[in-house]
Design an enzyme around this catalytic site. Structure first.
Site, PDB file in Angstrom:
ATOM      1  N   ASP A 148     -77.032 -31.860  94.420  1.00 32.43           N
ATOM      2  CA  ASP A 148     -77.965 -30.811  94.820  1.00 32.43           C
ATOM      3  C   ASP A 148     -79.397 -31.313  95.040  1.00 32.43           C
ATOM      4  O   ASP A 148     -80.290 -30.501  95.295  1.00 32.43           O
ATOM      5  CB  ASP A 148     -77.937 -29.636  93.829  1.00 32.43           C
ATOM      6  CG  ASP A 148     -77.791 -30.066  92.386  1.00 32.43           C
ATOM      7  OD1 ASP A 148     -77.969 -31.265  92.110  1.00 32.43           O
ATOM      8  OD2 ASP A 148     -77.509 -29.193  91.537  1.00 32.43           O
TER       9      ASP A 148
ATOM     10  N   ASP B 191     -77.940 -35.261  89.062  1.00 33.85           N
ATOM     11  CA  ASP B 191     -78.030 -33.860  89.488  1.00 33.85           C
ATOM     12  C   ASP B 191     -79.513 -33.482  89.582  1.00 33.85           C
ATOM     13  O   ASP B 191     -80.334 -33.957  88.795  1.00 33.85           O
ATOM     14  CB  ASP B 191     -77.317 -32.973  88.462  1.00 33.85           C
ATOM     15  CG  ASP B 191     -77.193 -31.531  88.902  1.00 33.85           C
ATOM     16  OD1 ASP B 191     -76.092 -31.134  89.315  1.00 33.85           O
ATOM     17  OD2 ASP B 191     -78.201 -30.793  88.817  1.00 33.85           O
TER      18      ASP B 191
ATOM     19  N   HIS C 184     -80.977 -30.898  88.759  1.00 39.08           N
ATOM     20  CA  HIS C 184     -81.443 -30.144  87.589  1.00 39.08           C
ATOM     21  C   HIS C 184     -81.358 -31.017  86.340  1.00 39.08           C
ATOM     22  O   HIS C 184     -80.411 -31.801  86.187  1.00 39.08           O
ATOM     23  CB  HIS C 184     -80.585 -28.883  87.403  1.00 39.08           C
ATOM     24  CG  HIS C 184     -80.589 -27.985  88.605  1.00 39.08           C
ATOM     25  ND1 HIS C 184     -79.569 -27.975  89.530  1.00 39.08           N
ATOM     26  CD2 HIS C 184     -81.517 -27.097  89.036  1.00 39.08           C
ATOM     27  CE1 HIS C 184     -79.859 -27.103  90.493  1.00 39.08           C
ATOM     28  NE2 HIS C 184     -81.041 -26.561  90.223  1.00 39.08           N
TER      29      HIS C 184
ATOM     30  N   HIS D 156     -75.533 -28.510  81.481  1.00 38.16           N
ATOM     31  CA  HIS D 156     -76.482 -27.576  80.852  1.00 38.16           C
ATOM     32  C   HIS D 156     -75.965 -27.000  79.527  1.00 38.16           C
ATOM     33  O   HIS D 156     -76.748 -26.400  78.786  1.00 38.16           O
ATOM     34  CB  HIS D 156     -76.790 -26.407  81.801  1.00 38.16           C
ATOM     35  CG  HIS D 156     -77.509 -26.803  83.047  1.00 38.16           C
ATOM     36  ND1 HIS D 156     -78.689 -27.525  83.025  1.00 38.16           N
ATOM     37  CD2 HIS D 156     -77.216 -26.594  84.365  1.00 38.16           C
ATOM     38  CE1 HIS D 156     -79.088 -27.732  84.279  1.00 38.16           C
ATOM     39  NE2 HIS D 156     -78.216 -27.197  85.098  1.00 38.16           N
TER      40      HIS D 156
END
Ligand SMILES: [Zn+2]
Length: 312
Positions: free
Chosen positions: A256, A177, A179, A142
């Site tokens: 995740d 991931d 996200h 991120h």
């Protein structure tokens, strides 16, 4: 030997192979870690030391796979400032929280540099013919050129990808991931000889990655999607990586999208991460992976399954 990349390690220099062509792949699994990455904590924060501590405990005692352990080095400024601004790098020592998710904890600059060093060493190992996984915190995908966010301070996978690209390699980044790796996309978008592919829940944090653009291919997936549909998207994303014909594959390995993860609502099972590991192995291209997210108490087993599939 004149290395294509030169990396500093403990004050000495380690060089990568002199040829862009990878050496014959061999399947001793290298895991890069250092328990100093457990030394920072914000109580109650999901990105906790226990995630990596418990994973290390399992990997050190399991008998499924043979692991060649390595220690990361602290990355120097040069590869970092190819991606992040000098002002951002300075801000990591500023003592001011970046946002509610991303506190300015003591020593975080050094911890982030160690994660970058782990990724660069993993890349180095991959180009030398060994699959390599960097098991460190903080995660990175991120982090944008100018901003720490989403538990991430420096974008280690993008830094490593850009280091390889600067030395003439064609690089694909595969991000599974749950996200979207907004920072990685921002850094890599529009760059020649680089592909970014992400499969992620949408809507979900950070709210980006709703469509593809240029060399960034996004697979936004609805929450609680049937597992088979999510797996199909992962297969399509991986096909994009294969068809790109990369010299090097960098993997943002977040765990995740697991059904038990508290930060997202997807439904993958443990065996799906083992299948992702088998995909990496099947390509027979130098490949390294770095830990991103994964907040379930089952993270150690998910990582072990991933490495088991990858090692074969
Ligand atoms: Zn994540």
């Amino acid at each position: 030997m004149t290395g294509i990349l030169t990396l500093e390690r403990s004050g000495r220099e380690a060089t990568l192979p002199s040829s862009v062509a990878p050496r014959a792949l061999c399947w001793s699994m290298i895991v890069i870690s250092d328990r100093r990455c457990l030394d920072y904590v914000r109580p109650g924060h999901p990105e906790s030391p226990a995630r990596v501590a418990r994973t290390l405990d399992l990997l050190e005692t399991q008998g499924d796979i043979s692991i060649d352990w390595r220690e990361p080095f602290l990355a120097t400024d040069a590869p970092i400032v190819r991606v992040h601004s000098p002002e951002h790098l300075t801000s990591l020592s500023g003592g001011v929280d970046f946002d509610a998710d991303t506190p300015a904890l003591p020593g975080i600059s050094e911890h982030a540099r160690r994660s970058v060093g782990g990724a660069l060493l993993a890349m180095n190992c991959a180009l030398d013919g060994h699959p390599a996984f960097s098991l460190l915190r903080p995660p990175g995908h991120h982090a944008t050129p100018e901003r720490a966010m989403g538990f991430c301070y420096l974008n280690q996978v993008a830094i490593a990808a850009m280091e390889a690209r600067a030395n003439g390699l064609r690089v694909a980044v595969f991000d599974f991931d749950v996200h979207h790796g907004n920072g990685t996309e921002e850094i890599l978008h529009g760059k020649t000889d680089v592909l970014y592919v992400s499969v992620h829940q949408s809507p979900c944090y950070p709210g980006t990655g709703r469509s593809s653009r240029g060399n960034c291919r996004n697979f936004p997936m609805a929450p609680e999607l049937p597992r088979d549909e999510y797996r199909d998207a992962l297969s399509m994303a991986w096909d994009d990586v294969v068809q790109f014909r990369p010299d090097l594959v960098a993997v943002s390995a977040g765990f995740d999208a697991y059904r038990g993860d508290p930060l997202a609502q997807e439904l993958l099972e443990g065996e799906d991460f083992e299948s992702l590991g088998r995909d990496l192995r099947s390509l027979a291209v130098p490949t390294f992976a770095v830990l991103e997210g994964g907040y379930s108490t089952d993270l150690p087993d998910l990582v072990l399954g991933f490495l088991r599939g990858w090692e074969g």
